[in-house]
Scaffold this active site. Sequence first.
Site, PDB file in Angstrom:
ATOM      1  CG  ASP A 148      45.758  46.580  35.121  1.00 43.72           C
ATOM      2  OD1 ASP A 148      46.981  46.656  34.931  1.00 43.72           O
ATOM      3  OD2 ASP A 148      45.004  45.866  34.451  1.00 43.72           O
ATOM      4  N   GLY A 149      45.182  48.716  39.225  1.00 40.48           N
ATOM      5  CA  GLY A 149      44.612  49.700  40.136  1.00 40.48           C
ATOM      6  C   GLY A 149      45.607  50.766  40.544  1.00 40.48           C
ATOM      7  CG  ASN A 223      40.191  51.618  33.024  1.00 41.20           C
ATOM      8  OD1 ASN A 223      41.041  51.583  32.142  1.00 41.20           O
ATOM      9  ND2 ASN A 223      40.130  50.721  33.979  1.00 41.20           N
ATOM     10  CG  ASP A 253      20.478  47.516  35.297  1.00 37.43           C
ATOM     11  OD1 ASP A 253      19.310  47.930  35.439  1.00 37.43           O
ATOM     12  OD2 ASP A 253      20.836  46.359  35.565  1.00 37.43           O
ATOM     13  CB  THR A 264      40.761  45.149  28.692  1.00 39.46           C
ATOM     14  OG1 THR A 264      41.509  46.208  29.318  1.00 39.46           O
ATOM     15  CG2 THR A 264      41.259  44.968  27.273  1.00 39.46           C
ATOM     16  CE1 TYR A 266      29.994  46.935  34.634  1.00 39.11           C
ATOM     17  CE2 TYR A 266      30.224  49.143  35.541  1.00 39.11           C
ATOM     18  CZ  TYR A 266      29.476  47.990  35.366  1.00 39.11           C
ATOM     19  OH  TYR A 266      28.239  47.904  35.921  1.00 39.11           O
ATOM     20  CB  SER A 267      33.629  48.601  28.244  1.00 35.20           C
ATOM     21  OG  SER A 267      33.094  48.501  26.939  1.00 35.20           O
ATOM     22  CG  LEU A 268      35.989  42.284  27.833  1.00 38.91           C
ATOM     23  CD1 LEU A 268      35.784  42.244  26.327  1.00 38.91           C
ATOM     24  CD2 LEU A 268      37.413  41.866  28.183  1.00 38.91           C
ATOM     25  CB  SER A 269      32.397  42.818  32.557  1.00 43.38           C
ATOM     26  OG  SER A 269      33.711  42.531  32.998  1.00 43.38           O
TER      27      SER A 269
END
Length: 526
Positions: A148-149, A223, A253, A264, A266-269
Amino acid sequence: MIHNKLYCDQVPKKLLNNVVLSKLNNHDDLRSVKSHTELAETANGVRMLAKNLAKATIQLDVRVIMIVTKARDNSLIYLTREIVEWLLTRERDIVVYVDNKLQISKRFDSNSILENYPKSNQLLKYWDKKFASKNPEIFDLVITLGGDGTVLYVSNLFQRVVPPVISFALGSLGFLTNFNFHQFREKMITVVESGVRAYLRMRFTCRVHRADGKLVCEQQVLNELVVDRGPSPYVTQLELYGDGSLLTVAQADGLIIATPTGSTAYSLSAGGSLVHPGVSAISVTPICPHTLSFRPILLPDGMFLKVKVPLQSRSTAWASFDGKVRTELRKGDYVTIQASPFPFPTVISSKTEYIDSVSRNLNWNVREQQKPFSHIMSRGHGATGPAAVSSVNSINNTSLTPSDDELEEEEEEDIDIDDEDEDDSPYLPPPGQGINTPPHYEAEDDHRECFAHPHAKITLAGISSGSTSSSSAGGIRNHTLHNNSNHHHQHSSNNNNTSGNGRVISSTSSTRYSSSNASIASSDDN
């Protein structure tokens, strides 16, 4: 604004004569919508047209292909060479661009390619970041080898229009890479000969401004935009505005403003919801908020957002765009976010691509299936062992026939319960007033009807309608799309501009995105 090699000739012609949708081309024409019925038909027509566009098959006249390989992974250089050699053996001459750094790579060995394939002198070329970003319309297709990167790198590379992207999974994660490399020959033949179906993934246009309004930078985000406290030990204070109105002041934060594609990541984490890429929404997710009631929220994609560091903030904040271009936001600085006019087209591998990816990568809703009661029965009923015998004996020792006292108690309870006035029967509309059930879900055209009150009055742009609708509540049969390019920048700042190598696409009554090399033909086939 999309790549000029993609143009839409595929929406059925019977969708091109609707008078209601023609009003979308001019804001002033919306003032003439005088009934709720007509407005509802317009809204439903837009949804149906969007659904038909999502089923589009993009026919590509592939002449130039760009290959992007995962950085700092020398093992993928051999695979890049394999693809190049395969493309050079095709009967059709296809120009192949590879990374400029491979020109001196011993693993790629460009000299041996020139010796073995004489026509590579004209067909094998090299790209660098400056050349690719300034000439995006040269490429008909982009192939990525990595994870994905690598796909995010392509998004950062093309800050305006983006060619269609097909991604082969060779990395650790694969939300955006849904093709297996060992099948690249079969997939590439399908792409070149039969066309592709693609998601036009929404991106954000993010612009950082100083307190005096001076533009610092602009980035297209696939993203998410993250505004966090950086190295500061203090909780950051951020003001979130929507269409010019203050929505909330975040003490956390940081904030994550994510696209459906980024849901799917950073938002999901951080506790955000999964959002299908076909949903047009902006996800706002707080990072470790100071209040437990600050929950993630989905906002409409048409909303113009602004995240500002207030002057009374204890410290500065930092903004990052897809994890890159980290920029400090001083007190009074702000960053604006809006849906980008430059979507990111990714080739779809299957109809269930998204669900397959979240199931594969997240084990989404994976659990052991519930067992039937038969597993505790005796051997004759499928269960064995002491536990089964014990359970059967306990059932046999229990009287299944209710006593007279129990029956009397049940009768008394039935008398006390009075539900004669409650009507739990389902609603069945009268004949001719229901919504038609489609014959099957894969129908070529969606003929669902839209209903509204025929005598309702509405007010649009401060003008009240003077008469009720004379049209009956009916379904949308015909659609047309008028894309006003200026509408994308209705809420943008004075510093906003859309200059670049991409061009604004405004569809005509034939709904064609003009180009000479490709067309889109509507099809339900993958």
